[in-house]
Design a protein around this motif. Structure first.
Motif, PDB file in Angstrom:
ATOM      1  N   GLY A 141       0.808  -1.215   0.000  1.00 44.09           N
ATOM      2  CA  GLY A 141       0.000   0.000   0.000  1.00 44.09           C
ATOM      3  C   GLY A 141       0.837   1.259   0.000  1.00 44.09           C
ATOM      4  O   GLY A 141       0.501   2.245  -0.678  1.00 44.09           O
ATOM      5  N   PHE A 142       1.947   1.247   0.739  1.00 42.90           N
ATOM      6  CA  PHE A 142       2.820   2.417   0.749  1.00 42.90           C
ATOM      7  C   PHE A 142       3.421   2.649  -0.627  1.00 42.90           C
ATOM      8  O   PHE A 142       3.527   3.786  -1.090  1.00 42.90           O
ATOM      9  CB  PHE A 142       3.928   2.236   1.789  1.00 42.90           C
ATOM     10  N   ALA A 143       3.815   1.585  -1.312  1.00 39.41           N
ATOM     11  CA  ALA A 143       4.378   1.729  -2.656  1.00 39.41           C
ATOM     12  C   ALA A 143       3.353   2.288  -3.634  1.00 39.41           C
ATOM     13  O   ALA A 143       3.677   3.103  -4.506  1.00 39.41           O
ATOM     14  CB  ALA A 143       4.908   0.383  -3.152  1.00 39.41           C
ATOM     15  N   TRP A 198       0.829   4.221  -2.890  1.00 38.60           N
ATOM     16  CA  TRP A 198       0.330   5.542  -2.482  1.00 38.60           C
ATOM     17  C   TRP A 198       1.456   6.547  -2.231  1.00 38.60           C
ATOM     18  O   TRP A 198       1.240   7.571  -1.606  1.00 38.60           O
ATOM     19  CB  TRP A 198      -0.522   5.383  -1.232  1.00 38.60           C
ATOM     20  N   SER A 199       2.633   6.289  -2.709  1.00 42.24           N
ATOM     21  CA  SER A 199       3.731   7.233  -2.506  1.00 42.24           C
ATOM     22  C   SER A 199       4.543   7.353  -3.785  1.00 42.24           C
ATOM     23  O   SER A 199       4.269   6.672  -4.770  1.00 42.24           O
ATOM     24  CB  SER A 199       4.626   6.786  -1.343  1.00 42.24           C
ATOM     25  N   SER A 200       5.534   8.227  -3.754  1.00 39.32           N
ATOM     26  CA  SER A 200       6.364   8.461  -4.935  1.00 39.32           C
ATOM     27  C   SER A 200       7.728   7.814  -4.755  1.00 39.32           C
ATOM     28  O   SER A 200       8.428   8.073  -3.762  1.00 39.32           O
ATOM     29  CB  SER A 200       6.539   9.968  -5.159  1.00 39.32           C
ATOM     30  N   LEU A 201       8.114   6.991  -5.719  1.00 40.37           N
ATOM     31  CA  LEU A 201       9.416   6.326  -5.655  1.00 40.37           C
ATOM     32  C   LEU A 201      10.551   7.341  -5.705  1.00 40.37           C
ATOM     33  O   LEU A 201      11.491   7.267  -4.907  1.00 40.37           O
ATOM     34  CB  LEU A 201       9.540   5.332  -6.812  1.00 40.37           C
ATOM     35  N   VAL A 202      10.494   8.294  -6.642  1.00 39.93           N
ATOM     36  CA  VAL A 202      11.624   9.195  -6.831  1.00 39.93           C
ATOM     37  C   VAL A 202      11.718  10.249  -5.743  1.00 39.93           C
ATOM     38  O   VAL A 202      12.812  10.750  -5.445  1.00 39.93           O
ATOM     39  CB  VAL A 202      11.551   9.875  -8.219  1.00 39.93           C
ATOM     40  N   LEU A 203      10.589  10.604  -5.116  1.00 42.14           N
ATOM     41  CA  LEU A 203      10.628  11.618  -4.070  1.00 42.14           C
ATOM     42  C   LEU A 203      10.984  11.034  -2.714  1.00 42.14           C
ATOM     43  O   LEU A 203      11.802  11.593  -1.985  1.00 42.14           O
ATOM     44  CB  LEU A 203       9.288  12.348  -3.993  1.00 42.14           C
ATOM     45  N   ALA A 204      10.362   9.940  -2.362  1.00 41.28           N
ATOM     46  CA  ALA A 204      10.560   9.390  -1.018  1.00 41.28           C
ATOM     47  C   ALA A 204      10.934   7.922  -1.008  1.00 41.28           C
ATOM     48  O   ALA A 204      11.709   7.482  -0.156  1.00 41.28           O
ATOM     49  CB  ALA A 204       9.290   9.605  -0.184  1.00 41.28           C
ATOM     50  N   GLY A 205      10.393   7.142  -1.945  1.00 38.15           N
ATOM     51  CA  GLY A 205      10.579   5.703  -1.894  1.00 38.15           C
ATOM     52  C   GLY A 205      12.024   5.259  -1.895  1.00 38.15           C
ATOM     53  O   GLY A 205      12.417   4.366  -1.129  1.00 38.15           O
ATOM     54  N   LEU A 206      12.840   5.860  -2.769  1.00 39.07           N
ATOM     55  CA  LEU A 206      14.256   5.488  -2.814  1.00 39.07           C
ATOM     56  C   LEU A 206      14.931   5.692  -1.466  1.00 39.07           C
ATOM     57  O   LEU A 206      15.770   4.893  -1.041  1.00 39.07           O
ATOM     58  CB  LEU A 206      14.967   6.311  -3.883  1.00 39.07           C
ATOM     59  N   PHE A 207      14.553   6.754  -0.774  1.00 43.97           N
ATOM     60  CA  PHE A 207      15.214   7.097   0.482  1.00 43.97           C
ATOM     61  C   PHE A 207      14.646   6.287   1.644  1.00 43.97           C
ATOM     62  O   PHE A 207      15.360   5.992   2.609  1.00 43.97           O
ATOM     63  CB  PHE A 207      15.104   8.601   0.716  1.00 43.97           C
ATOM     64  N   VAL A 227      12.606  -5.885   0.345  1.00 48.64           N
ATOM     65  CA  VAL A 227      12.604  -6.429  -1.019  1.00 48.64           C
ATOM     66  C   VAL A 227      11.196  -6.349  -1.608  1.00 48.64           C
ATOM     67  O   VAL A 227      11.011  -5.956  -2.771  1.00 48.64           O
ATOM     68  CB  VAL A 227      13.111  -7.880  -1.027  1.00 48.64           C
ATOM     69  N   LEU A 228      10.185  -6.694  -0.813  1.00 50.08           N
ATOM     70  CA  LEU A 228       8.809  -6.609  -1.290  1.00 50.08           C
ATOM     71  C   LEU A 228       8.442  -5.164  -1.623  1.00 50.08           C
ATOM     72  O   LEU A 228       7.796  -4.891  -2.650  1.00 50.08           O
ATOM     73  CB  LEU A 228       7.850  -7.154  -0.231  1.00 50.08           C
ATOM     74  N   LEU A 229       8.850  -4.232  -0.771  1.00 51.90           N
ATOM     75  CA  LEU A 229       8.573  -2.818  -1.033  1.00 51.90           C
ATOM     76  C   LEU A 229       9.204  -2.382  -2.342  1.00 51.90           C
ATOM     77  O   LEU A 229       8.578  -1.689  -3.159  1.00 51.90           O
ATOM     78  CB  LEU A 229       9.088  -1.970   0.130  1.00 51.90           C
ATOM     79  N   ALA A 230      10.445  -2.810  -2.579  1.00 54.47           N
ATOM     80  CA  ALA A 230      11.131  -2.453  -3.820  1.00 54.47           C
ATOM     81  C   ALA A 230      10.424  -3.057  -5.034  1.00 54.47           C
ATOM     82  O   ALA A 230      10.240  -2.380  -6.062  1.00 54.47           O
ATOM     83  CB  ALA A 230      12.583  -2.905  -3.770  1.00 54.47           C
ATOM     84  N   LEU A 231      10.026  -4.307  -4.925  1.00 57.24           N
ATOM     85  CA  LEU A 231       9.333  -4.959  -6.047  1.00 57.24           C
ATOM     86  C   LEU A 231       7.983  -4.298  -6.317  1.00 57.24           C
ATOM     87  O   LEU A 231       7.584  -4.131  -7.481  1.00 57.24           O
ATOM     88  CB  LEU A 231       9.137  -6.443  -5.749  1.00 57.24           C
ATOM     89  N   ALA A 232       7.292  -3.920  -5.254  1.00 58.07           N
ATOM     90  CA  ALA A 232       6.008  -3.235  -5.436  1.00 58.07           C
ATOM     91  C   ALA A 232       6.207  -1.908  -6.155  1.00 58.07           C
ATOM     92  O   ALA A 232       5.407  -1.527  -7.031  1.00 58.07           O
ATOM     93  CB  ALA A 232       5.329  -3.017  -4.082  1.00 58.07           C
ATOM     94  N   TYR A 233       7.261  -1.193  -5.803  1.00 57.39           N
ATOM     95  CA  TYR A 233       7.560   0.067  -6.501  1.00 57.39           C
ATOM     96  C   TYR A 233       7.836  -0.192  -7.986  1.00 57.39           C
ATOM     97  O   TYR A 233       7.431   0.603  -8.845  1.00 57.39           O
ATOM     98  CB  TYR A 233       8.764   0.746  -5.870  1.00 57.39           C
TER      99      TYR A 233
END
Length: 575
Positions: free
Chosen positions: A182-184, A186-195, A223-229
């Motif tokens: 859900g976080f992946a 509902w959020s932005s990979l380039v703004l916050a997800g990478l960090f 790993v799951l969070l990264a794959l979801a992104y």
């Protein structure tokens, strides 16, 4: 650190009061006929356009190679835009733009309150007597002036922390995986997800060194969070890493030209990051956490056993200072190495600041956990709530609107979008030429192209964080004459260029020329031939051109509407 507590089966009364308070605070946004104020800069002028045009063209989930969005930049590649799976896009498919935005905003803040309360009650402020304080601090978190168009990129981070800590302690449950996915979404990979991923990995690595064991379940969570992104952000990943055909305009970012150099400028920027943060991720004075840390460190007993809170706080504040220095000096650092490592132009690692609000609340919660119960702790939480809410521009401006004190320079949504005004223009063009908006292209002077896009015009200009470099080069001849007159605008476009706009040296960076008092541009060096070659036909201008003929234009019509923030002069290419 305080020990974790077990989940309670039912929400405690304090949480219900916090939820009611959040709902009550949200009532200031209610207004008839779209007369609500929402953030304009970097929000209404950019973030609401992508969901709107994707839904209007039915391409929200169309990730096929070669798909373009016709309404922006004469065919912006679909893969350069935000994912269609994000909730703001879905809400715009179900509701008009303003109700969709306001509902999304409230849901983001609701998720923020619940996630912070979950973190505090489980790991931060456990115990039956801490529920009220936790709920109040969660409310203070939920009202922070973070940009909610980015989803839960900031306000949802506490939930990720809880899940990773849960996975470190016990076997996984399906709800843990659901929160990460859900976080992946509902959020932005380039703004916050990478960090978030990098911060989580660093924390797990430090934990492995300290305990001499690897928390494998928590690592699998990352790993799951990264794959979801990767699934959610497939358009971006495909366009940049897989297709090999998309060359972003960001490759020409030139930090050495954009940001003043020198130690003084870097120190000033670092101090601002440390003391107040950054406005996209939440701009608020860090006074309450600093006061709480000072009180917690100073009030501890001198004799043994001595809690390790001073060491924890010193470490946390030291890391925050290092991150602030990194973010403050980042433009100078990249400017020095950008020619050696070109990819650094496209990645803004200073967005590490998206982790700062949670880190500061961590300092505050840790300090409160060691302070004696009493009015002092409530005063600190109340101070944080007042500062966060007071710096929340949307909330304060809407409260001012209810009191009749909204500044004339800050229009409401209805006045800014001005549908009646732009409807006149569309109808006039249709009547005189027989053409619908899809048959011609426009560009805007003195007003954001987003306004035209939200009124169903097809624009050659836009505010985009990612678009083809080739289009930037093709658009530049249109405005080259004005860029030659203004070194500031020339640097703004050539070294950055996210605002692919029609510029005027006389207007400068005034992209919001209201009807009152109005502006007149005396000499506008506009390349009408280059504009026509791109497919352009009309210029929608919020400023009057004193000599349109010198720009290769002729007046098509002048338009005004009651309640509109703008007055429009529409010019047609005369050659």
């Amino acid at each position: 650190m305080p020990q974790a507590i077990r989940n309670t089966s039912r929400p405690q009364p304090a949480l219900w009061w916090a939820l009611l308070a959040l709902l009550a605070l949200s009532l200031v946004y209610l207004a008839p006929a779209g007369r609500t104020y929402i953030l304009l800069d970097d929000n209404l002028d950019t973030e609401l356009v992508a969901p709107y045009v994707l839904v209007r063209e039915g391409k929200a989930l169309d990730y096929r190679p070669g798909t373009v969005v016709e309404r922006l930049l004469h065919g912006l590649p679909r893969n350069a835009m935000r994912p269609g799976l994000q909730p703001l896009v879905g809400l715009q498919a179900l509701l008009p733009t303003l109700p969709a935005y306001l509902l999304h905003e409230w849901l983001v803040r609701l998720a923020g309150l619940l996630s912070m309360y979950w973190l505090l009650r489980r790991y931060g402020l456990p115990g039956p007597r801490q529920a009220g304080l936790s709920a109040a601090l969660a409310l203070a978190w939920a009202v922070l002036p973070a940009y909610t168009a980015y989803g839960v990129s900031v306000l949802g981070q506490p939930a990720v922390v809880v899940v990773l800590l849960n996975l470190r302690r016990r076997p996984a449950r399906w709800t843990d995986w659901a929160v990460l996915v859900g976080f992946a979404v509902w959020s932005s990979l380039v703004l916050a997800g990478l960090f978030v991923l990098a911060g989580g990995a660093a924390a797990l690595a430090w934990d492995a060194v300290r305990t001499r064991r690897v928390a494998w379940r928590a690592a699998l969570g990352l790993v799951l969070l990264a794959l979801a992104y990767l699934v959610v952000e497939f358009p971006l990943v495909y366009s940049l890493l897989l297709s090999g055909r998309f060359v972003p305009h960001r490759l020409e970012f030139d930090y050495a030209r954009l940001v003043p150099g020198g130690v003084g400028a870097g120190l000033k920027s670092a101090a601002l990051y440390f003391l107040v943060g950054q406005y996209h991720s939440g701009l608020f004075p860090h006074l309450a956490p600093l006061l709480a840390a000072g009180a917690a460190g100073g009030l501890l007993p001198a004799g043994p056993p001595r809690p390790p809170v001073r060491r924890y706080l010193a470490l946390a504040l030291g890391l925050l200072a290092l991150v602030s220095v990194f973010c403050g000096f980042y433009p100078q650092l990249v400017g020095a190495v950008q020619n050696v490592v070109p990819p650094l132009r496209t990645l803004n690692l200073a967005r590490l600041h998206f982790l700062l609000p949670l880190a500061w609340f961590g300092v505050l919660a840790l300090s409160l956990a060691y302070l004696p119960a009493g009015r002092g702790r409530w005063a600190l939480v109340s101070l944080q709530l007042a500062l966060g809410l007071g710096l929340n521009t949307e909330w304060t401006r809407n409260a001012g609107r209810l009191l009749g004190r909204l500044p004339a320079s800050e229009p409401t949504y209805a006045a800014y979008v001005a549908p009646d005004l732009f409807r006149q223009v569309r109808q006039d063009i249709r009547t005189r030429t027989g053409q619908e908006p899809a048959a011609y292209r426009v560009a805007c002077l003195g007003l954001p192209p987003a306004v035209a896009s939200l009124n169903d015009f097809y624009t050659l200009d836009a505010y985009q964080n990612n678009y083809p470099l080739a289009y930037k080069h093709a658009f530049r001849p249109v405005i080259a004459g004005e860029l030659a007159k203004s070194p500031e605008l020339r640097t703004y476009f050539d070294a950055w260029g996210n605002r692919c706009y029609l510029f005027s040296a006389e207007l400068g960076k005034d992209f919001r020329v209201g009807a009152r008092p109005g502006r007149t541009v005396q000499h506008w060096q506009f390349n009408a031939a280059a504009f026509r070659q791109l497919g352009g036909r009309y210029v929608l201008s919020a400023a009057r051109l004193a000599h349109p003929g010198q720009s290769g234009l002729r007046l098509f019509g002048q338009y005004a509407a009651p309640g509109a923030f703008w007055q429009l002069w529409v010019y047609e290419v005369s050659q």
